[in-house]
Design a protein around this motif. Structure first.
Motif, PDB file in Angstrom:
ATOM      1  N   HIS A   7       0.927  -1.598   0.073  1.00 15.77           N
ATOM      2  CA  HIS A   7      -0.050   0.063  -0.122  1.00 15.77           C
ATOM      3  C   HIS A   7       0.986   1.531  -0.213  1.00 15.77           C
ATOM      4  N   GLU A   8       0.610   2.006  -0.851  1.00 20.44           N
ATOM      5  CA  GLU A   8       0.884   3.969  -0.417  1.00 20.44           C
ATOM      6  C   GLU A   8       0.960   4.024   0.706  1.00 20.44           C
ATOM      7  N   LEU A   9       1.355   5.143   1.000  1.00 21.07           N
ATOM      8  CA  LEU A   9       1.845   6.078   2.604  1.00 21.07           C
ATOM      9  C   LEU A   9       1.325   6.966   3.319  1.00 21.07           C
ATOM     10  N   LEU A  10       0.086   6.849   3.150  1.00 23.38           N
ATOM     11  CA  LEU A  10      -0.222   7.761   3.674  1.00 23.38           C
ATOM     12  C   LEU A  10      -0.200   9.483   4.280  1.00 23.38           C
ATOM     13  N   VAL A  11       0.573   9.940   4.516  1.00 25.47           N
ATOM     14  CA  VAL A  11       0.849  10.902   5.377  1.00 25.47           C
ATOM     15  C   VAL A  11       0.324  12.052   6.069  1.00 25.47           C
ATOM     16  N   VAL A  12      -0.694  11.813   7.077  1.00 25.18           N
ATOM     17  CA  VAL A  12      -1.664  13.330   7.601  1.00 25.18           C
ATOM     18  C   VAL A  12      -0.379  14.197   8.938  1.00 25.18           C
ATOM     19  N   ASP A  13      -0.314  15.336   8.245  1.00 22.48           N
ATOM     20  CA  ASP A  13       0.214  16.178   9.329  1.00 22.48           C
ATOM     21  C   ASP A  13      -1.300  16.869   9.934  1.00 22.48           C
ATOM     22  N   GLY A  14      -0.836  16.512  11.128  1.00 17.48           N
ATOM     23  CA  GLY A  14      -2.191  15.590  12.144  1.00 17.48           C
ATOM     24  C   GLY A  14      -3.089  17.793  12.678  1.00 17.48           C
ATOM     25  N   TYR A  15      -2.288  18.307  13.133  1.00 24.89           N
ATOM     26  CA  TYR A  15      -3.032  19.856  13.765  1.00 24.89           C
ATOM     27  C   TYR A  15      -2.867  21.117  12.190  1.00 24.89           C
ATOM     28  N   ASN A  16      -2.340  20.669  11.019  1.00 27.51           N
ATOM     29  CA  ASN A  16      -2.245  21.104  10.348  1.00 27.51           C
ATOM     30  C   ASN A  16      -3.781  21.085   9.494  1.00 27.51           C
ATOM     31  N   VAL A  17      -4.303  19.599   9.767  1.00 26.31           N
ATOM     32  CA  VAL A  17      -4.860  19.476   9.121  1.00 26.31           C
ATOM     33  C   VAL A  17      -6.487  19.768   9.875  1.00 26.31           C
ATOM     34  N   ILE A  18      -6.604  19.167  11.052  1.00 23.06           N
ATOM     35  CA  ILE A  18      -7.130  19.622  12.362  1.00 23.06           C
ATOM     36  C   ILE A  18      -7.462  21.878  12.520  1.00 23.06           C
ATOM     37  N   PHE A  19      -6.822  22.537  12.279  1.00 22.27           N
ATOM     38  CA  PHE A  19      -6.556  23.506  12.438  1.00 22.27           C
ATOM     39  C   PHE A  19      -7.016  24.328  10.899  1.00 22.27           C
ATOM     40  N   GLY A  20      -6.735  23.699  10.445  1.00 25.22           N
ATOM     41  CA  GLY A  20      -7.200  24.318   9.064  1.00 25.22           C
ATOM     42  C   GLY A  20      -8.457  23.913   8.374  1.00 25.22           C
ATOM     43  N   THR A  21      -9.420  23.537   8.933  1.00 23.63           N
ATOM     44  CA  THR A  21     -10.688  22.672   8.591  1.00 23.63           C
ATOM     45  C   THR A  21     -11.261  22.472   9.651  1.00 23.63           C
ATOM     46  N   PRO A  22     -12.660  23.326   9.546  1.00 25.86           N
ATOM     47  CA  PRO A  22     -13.572  23.151  10.222  1.00 25.86           C
ATOM     48  C   PRO A  22     -14.164  22.234  10.419  1.00 25.86           C
ATOM     49  N   ARG A  23     -14.623  21.429  10.367  1.00 26.85           N
ATOM     50  CA  ARG A  23     -15.029  20.017  10.457  1.00 26.85           C
ATOM     51  C   ARG A  23     -14.066  19.392  12.077  1.00 26.85           C
ATOM     52  N   TYR A  24     -12.645  19.671  11.965  1.00 27.99           N
ATOM     53  CA  TYR A  24     -12.302  19.069  13.372  1.00 27.99           C
ATOM     54  C   TYR A  24     -12.491  20.333  14.190  1.00 27.99           C
ATOM     55  N   GLU A  25     -12.087  21.769  13.481  1.00 29.55           N
ATOM     56  CA  GLU A  25     -11.802  22.865  14.060  1.00 29.55           C
ATOM     57  C   GLU A  25     -12.580  23.231  15.459  1.00 29.55           C
ATOM     58  N   GLN A  26     -13.998  23.325  14.665  1.00 33.54           N
ATOM     59  CA  GLN A  26     -15.168  23.260  15.811  1.00 33.54           C
ATOM     60  C   GLN A  26     -15.197  21.647  16.785  1.00 33.54           C
ATOM     61  N   LEU A  27     -14.200  21.328  17.064  1.00 33.38           N
ATOM     62  CA  LEU A  27     -14.278  19.656  18.159  1.00 33.38           C
ATOM     63  C   LEU A  27     -13.670  19.866  19.075  1.00 33.38           C
ATOM     64  N   ILE A  28     -12.369  21.016  18.730  1.00 33.04           N
ATOM     65  CA  ILE A  28     -11.244  21.842  19.821  1.00 33.04           C
ATOM     66  C   ILE A  28     -12.489  22.305  21.197  1.00 33.04           C
ATOM     67  N   ASP A  29     -11.727  21.328  21.809  1.00 32.79           N
ATOM     68  CA  ASP A  29     -12.012  22.136  23.776  1.00 32.79           C
ATOM     69  C   ASP A  29     -11.893  23.404  23.828  1.00 32.79           C
TER      70      ASP A  29
END
Length: 183
Positions: A7-29
């Motif tokens: 399988h191809e490796l999928l590397v996700v920059d976790g906090y970049n995605v969290i802070f860069g998308t409302p889907r996740y950012e709205q879940l930050i307590d």
């Protein structure tokens, strides 16, 4: 000879995605001062892990890298959840450095890798063959499409067996229609 992974490796920059998308950012307590041991990113990380697992299914080996460089606790174990490997960068090391190393290792292994980040510095550093780059917002869009597809499939399954007509095989339905004078 370099070893090739299935399988191809999928590397996700976790906090970049969290802070860069409302889907996740709205879940930050936003914890109160009394919640000293509360991790405000738990819910956002959990959803990201679940989404990456669904996105990667069957095509990628997923890895999410979280930047823990500023943490005073040097103990950041590598975790696995839902088939997703989570790496927290060691104290004094940025997530960018970990991502660059993962990509370099893939190049040496002649393994394809996709990096998800909107950080222009990382995108420039890891660019080139065999690296595909996806922005954080594009990943969120693809996950929204997956969610819509799952919801439609769920709706189709729940509706598809509600009528007698849906439950009959084609031959029986044809006989019934002839009896009722339908063609």
């Amino acid at each position: 000879m370099a070893k090739r992974s299935h399988h191809e490796l999928l590397v996700v920059d976790g906090y970049n995605v969290i802070f860069g998308t409302p889907r996740y950012e709205q879940l930050i307590d936003r914890p109160s001062p009394r919640q000293l041991d509360h991790d405000p990113f738990d819910r956002a990380r959990e959803l990201l892990v679940a989404d990456v697992a669904a996105f990667a299914q069957g095509r990628y080996e997923p890895v999410i890298v979280f930047d823990a460089a500023g943490n005073v606790n040097p103990d950041h174990p590598e975790l696995r959840r839902a088939g997703v490997r989570m790496i927290f960068s060691p104290t004094g090391v940025t997530a960018d450095t970990v991502i660059e190393k993962l990509v370099t290792d893939c190049r040496h292994e002649m393994r394809e890798v996709t990096v998800v980040t909107s950080d222009n510095a990382i995108r420039a550093t890891v660019g080139g063959i065999p690296v595909t780059r996806i922005s954080s917002s594009m990943l969120a869009h693809e996950i929204d499409v997956l969610d819509d597809d799952r919801e439609q499939a769920r709706a189709d399954r729940s509706h598809g067996r509600l009528t007698v007509e849906d439950r009959l095989d084609a031959e029986t339905l044809a006989k019934l229609n002839r009896l009722l004078g339908r063609k």
